[in-house]
Design a protein around this motif. Sequence first.
Motif, PDB file in Angstrom:
ATOM      1  N   LYS A  88       0.820  -1.218   0.000  1.00  0.00           N
ATOM      2  CA  LYS A  88       0.000   0.000   0.000  1.00  0.00           C
ATOM      3  C   LYS A  88       0.851   1.265   0.000  1.00  0.00           C
ATOM      4  CE  LYS A  88      -3.802  -0.066   2.588  1.00  0.00           C
ATOM      5  NZ  LYS A  88      -4.719  -0.335   3.728  1.00  0.00           N
ATOM      6  N   SER A  89       2.003   1.216   0.668  1.00  0.00           N
ATOM      7  CA  SER A  89       2.845   2.407   0.740  1.00  0.00           C
ATOM      8  C   SER A  89       3.671   2.615  -0.525  1.00  0.00           C
ATOM      9  CB  SER A  89       3.783   2.315   1.952  1.00  0.00           C
ATOM     10  OG  SER A  89       4.723   1.266   1.788  1.00  0.00           O
ATOM     11  N   LEU A  90       3.966   1.530  -1.239  1.00  0.00           N
ATOM     12  CA  LEU A  90       4.882   1.611  -2.381  1.00  0.00           C
ATOM     13  C   LEU A  90       4.183   1.666  -3.728  1.00  0.00           C
ATOM     14  CD1 LEU A  90       7.829   1.473  -3.436  1.00  0.00           C
ATOM     15  CD2 LEU A  90       7.633  -1.021  -3.353  1.00  0.00           C
ATOM     16  N   CYS A  91       3.138   0.859  -3.899  1.00  0.00           N
ATOM     17  CA  CYS A  91       2.556   0.650  -5.233  1.00  0.00           C
ATOM     18  C   CYS A  91       1.497   1.697  -5.564  1.00  0.00           C
ATOM     19  CB  CYS A  91       1.940  -0.748  -5.326  1.00  0.00           C
ATOM     20  SG  CYS A  91       3.146  -2.071  -5.034  1.00  0.00           S
ATOM     21  N   THR A  92       1.430   2.035  -6.837  1.00  0.00           N
ATOM     22  CA  THR A  92       0.406   2.955  -7.326  1.00  0.00           C
ATOM     23  C   THR A  92      -0.823   2.221  -7.845  1.00  0.00           C
ATOM     24  OG1 THR A  92       1.536   2.978  -9.472  1.00  0.00           O
ATOM     25  CG2 THR A  92       2.072   4.736  -7.922  1.00  0.00           C
ATOM     26  N   ARG A  93      -0.646   0.942  -8.183  1.00  0.00           N
ATOM     27  CA  ARG A  93      -1.740   0.119  -8.710  1.00  0.00           C
ATOM     28  C   ARG A  93      -1.395  -1.336  -8.412  1.00  0.00           C
ATOM     29  NH1 ARG A  93      -3.083  -1.776 -13.918  1.00  0.00           N
ATOM     30  NH2 ARG A  93      -1.085  -0.987 -14.686  1.00  0.00           N
ATOM     31  N   ALA A  94      -2.390  -2.209  -8.385  1.00  0.00           N
ATOM     32  CA  ALA A  94      -2.114  -3.605  -8.049  1.00  0.00           C
ATOM     33  C   ALA A  94      -3.015  -4.542  -8.836  1.00  0.00           C
ATOM     34  CB  ALA A  94      -2.282  -3.852  -6.549  1.00  0.00           C
ATOM     35  N   VAL A  95      -2.489  -5.765  -9.038  1.00  0.00           N
ATOM     36  CA  VAL A  95      -3.223  -6.843  -9.687  1.00  0.00           C
ATOM     37  C   VAL A  95      -3.326  -7.993  -8.688  1.00  0.00           C
ATOM     38  CG1 VAL A  95      -3.160  -8.571 -11.529  1.00  0.00           C
ATOM     39  CG2 VAL A  95      -2.465  -6.216 -12.003  1.00  0.00           C
ATOM     40  N   VAL A  96      -4.519  -8.552  -8.541  1.00  0.00           N
ATOM     41  CA  VAL A  96      -4.731  -9.691  -7.638  1.00  0.00           C
ATOM     42  C   VAL A  96      -4.894 -10.951  -8.481  1.00  0.00           C
ATOM     43  CG1 VAL A  96      -6.115 -10.662  -5.772  1.00  0.00           C
ATOM     44  CG2 VAL A  96      -5.894  -8.176  -5.993  1.00  0.00           C
ATOM     45  N   LEU A  97      -4.060 -11.970  -8.200  1.00  0.00           N
ATOM     46  CA  LEU A  97      -4.136 -13.250  -8.890  1.00  0.00           C
ATOM     47  C   LEU A  97      -4.731 -14.312  -7.970  1.00  0.00           C
ATOM     48  CD1 LEU A  97      -0.658 -13.490 -10.695  1.00  0.00           C
ATOM     49  CD2 LEU A  97      -2.810 -12.574 -11.588  1.00  0.00           C
ATOM     50  N   GLU A  98      -5.510 -15.200  -8.558  1.00  0.00           N
ATOM     51  CA  GLU A  98      -6.057 -16.348  -7.826  1.00  0.00           C
ATOM     52  C   GLU A  98      -6.171 -17.527  -8.794  1.00  0.00           C
ATOM     53  OE1 GLU A  98      -9.823 -17.652  -4.978  1.00  0.00           O
ATOM     54  OE2 GLU A  98      -9.826 -15.705  -5.971  1.00  0.00           O
ATOM     55  N   HIS A  99      -5.526 -18.650  -8.408  1.00  0.00           N
ATOM     56  CA  HIS A  99      -5.528 -19.852  -9.252  1.00  0.00           C
ATOM     57  C   HIS A  99      -5.068 -19.547 -10.675  1.00  0.00           C
ATOM     58  CE1 HIS A  99      -7.408 -21.481  -5.824  1.00  0.00           C
ATOM     59  NE2 HIS A  99      -8.668 -21.184  -6.131  1.00  0.00           N
ATOM     60  N   GLY A 100      -4.101 -18.635 -10.817  1.00  0.00           N
ATOM     61  CA  GLY A 100      -3.534 -18.346 -12.124  1.00  0.00           C
ATOM     62  C   GLY A 100      -4.317 -17.363 -12.969  1.00  0.00           C
ATOM     63  N   LYS A 101      -5.368 -16.785 -12.414  1.00  0.00           N
ATOM     64  CA  LYS A 101      -6.188 -15.837 -13.175  1.00  0.00           C
ATOM     65  C   LYS A 101      -6.247 -14.492 -12.465  1.00  0.00           C
ATOM     66  CE  LYS A 101      -9.232 -19.383 -15.171  1.00  0.00           C
ATOM     67  NZ  LYS A 101     -10.631 -19.831 -15.346  1.00  0.00           N
ATOM     68  N   THR A 102      -6.441 -13.436 -13.243  1.00  0.00           N
ATOM     69  CA  THR A 102      -6.622 -12.102 -12.671  1.00  0.00           C
ATOM     70  C   THR A 102      -8.046 -11.977 -12.158  1.00  0.00           C
ATOM     71  OG1 THR A 102      -5.030 -11.147 -14.234  1.00  0.00           O
ATOM     72  CG2 THR A 102      -6.512  -9.630 -13.112  1.00  0.00           C
ATOM     73  N   VAL A 103      -8.194 -11.712 -10.853  1.00  0.00           N
ATOM     74  CA  VAL A 103      -9.529 -11.563 -10.278  1.00  0.00           C
ATOM     75  C   VAL A 103      -9.832 -10.119  -9.915  1.00  0.00           C
ATOM     76  CG1 VAL A 103      -9.712 -13.922  -9.425  1.00  0.00           C
ATOM     77  CG2 VAL A 103      -8.621 -12.187  -7.990  1.00  0.00           C
ATOM     78  N   PHE A 104      -8.775  -9.264  -9.898  1.00  0.00           N
ATOM     79  CA  PHE A 104      -9.001  -7.839  -9.626  1.00  0.00           C
ATOM     80  C   PHE A 104      -7.811  -7.044 -10.141  1.00  0.00           C
ATOM     81  CE2 PHE A 104      -8.939  -3.869  -7.300  1.00  0.00           C
ATOM     82  CZ  PHE A 104     -10.274  -3.524  -7.216  1.00  0.00           C
ATOM     83  N   GLU A 105      -8.091  -5.872 -10.680  1.00  0.00           N
ATOM     84  CA  GLU A 105      -7.046  -4.937 -11.096  1.00  0.00           C
ATOM     85  C   GLU A 105      -7.543  -3.527 -10.854  1.00  0.00           C
ATOM     86  OE1 GLU A 105      -4.454  -3.570 -15.062  1.00  0.00           O
ATOM     87  OE2 GLU A 105      -5.748  -5.330 -15.142  1.00  0.00           O
ATOM     88  N   GLY A 106      -6.750  -2.734 -10.141  1.00  0.00           N
ATOM     89  CA  GLY A 106      -7.188  -1.377  -9.859  1.00  0.00           C
ATOM     90  C   GLY A 106      -6.276  -0.696  -8.864  1.00  0.00           C
ATOM     91  N   GLY A 107      -6.805   0.310  -8.163  1.00  0.00           N
ATOM     92  CA  GLY A 107      -6.045   1.050  -7.167  1.00  0.00           C
ATOM     93  C   GLY A 107      -5.523   0.132  -6.072  1.00  0.00           C
ATOM     94  N   THR A 108      -4.389   0.508  -5.479  1.00  0.00           N
ATOM     95  CA  THR A 108      -3.744  -0.362  -4.502  1.00  0.00           C
ATOM     96  C   THR A 108      -4.634  -0.642  -3.297  1.00  0.00           C
ATOM     97  OG1 THR A 108      -1.618   0.575  -5.164  1.00  0.00           O
ATOM     98  CG2 THR A 108      -1.662  -0.693  -3.141  1.00  0.00           C
TER      99      THR A 108
END
Length: 426
Positions: free
Chosen positions: A232-252
């Motif tokens: 949260k302190s370092l990243c400007t944006r984040a991607v969440v992976l689950e079981h090899g797939k993208t389940v969320f992409e957006g603000g940190t």
Amino acid sequence: MSIILKAENISKQYRLGLVGTGTISHDLNRWWAGIRGKQDPYLKVGSVNDRSTKADSHYVWALRDINFEVQKGEVLGIIGKNGAGKSTLLKILSRVTIPTTGEIKTKGRIASLLEVGTGFHPELTGRENIYLNGAILGMTKSEIKSKEDEIIDFSGCARYVDTPVKRYSSGMRVRLAFAVAAFLEPDILVIDEVLAVGDAEFQKKAVGKMQDISKGDGRTVLFVSHNMAVVKSLCTRAVVLEHGKTVFEGGTNDAVHFYLNHTKNRSLSYISKKKELANNFVKSVKIITSHKGFQEFNGKLNVEITIYCFEKVQSPAVSYQILNSDNIPIIHELVLNAEQSFGQERGSYKLISSISKLKLYEGEYTLNVYFADNFSKTTFDKLFEVCHFEVVNSNKRPYYWQTGSAIYKENDTQWVIKKINEDTIT
């Protein structure tokens, strides 16, 4: 800003149980399909990359259809559970392995720190490895030499820089490897969880350096970590992976919130799945909130912990921590046998902790629970992130109690312990 990295339909398939990717017959089938202009037949099979379930196929998709873009100067966080595909994705981005399908498009040099000592030759000294890594990045000897003193100073390994790397500790290797990757000015810096190996002082320095790289130098960082506070302190944006797939992409903040609350046990109770009565362990944990389904600010909270003692425990200790949404413990309650007698004979005991006025910020919380012998310093059982509950402030008074991690708790916690006359799990 211009796009410096783009992932298009990235997928990675592995064959389970074998060192190679397949057999001669499979390779022939792939070759024959290619000759006829057909798709690889083995791309049509394969199970989801869920490490908690038994495989139903010889093939598994470590990644499946990953798409994202990274702008120049951006710090992108990649988060997810163990086995979600984070390290596989970074290896593909770093050109360590190739994707089964899809394409990675990049501009400029990529420096990666994926595992402890990656890219270091153990027989070479630290100084020689600095020049080796610089050459791999395409830098000239004079360019590397101009950065040499900064790298050695930042790593804190000046005393050992002319010693073979094989004699370094894992922390020293990470220090030197990060310094090399950061100071040799790559356009894209890829960092896996390896910073967790370093000590607290170095982790702070490393995070500060990554912030300088992105904000000051306008370079791009891809960062994988299980430390949500650092993400949260370092990243400007984040991607969440689950079981090899993208389940969320957006603000940190939104990504971290999604990850923590998507993966946590949403139940107010926990029941052990152990079927034998041959050890001391925690049988169940239950939270009773001030209102059904949620805990009101300044309301009463009960935590019921049932333990089973297979034999007498000399100095039993039961404790729990309340963790905020960043998995940071903010309350720690403890009861010892010296305060209230329990665990002196075989059987089950229910321990009830009551906090009459719990003043927690609005947000979502979980428990860590521990059962140990305080005399022998033996931990019998420990539970992590169980009993999810939410705190709300319905009357909004006082107004300053908002979402966050600060706490004010009146020191009036009471414990009640009852011997349960039964010797079964249920």
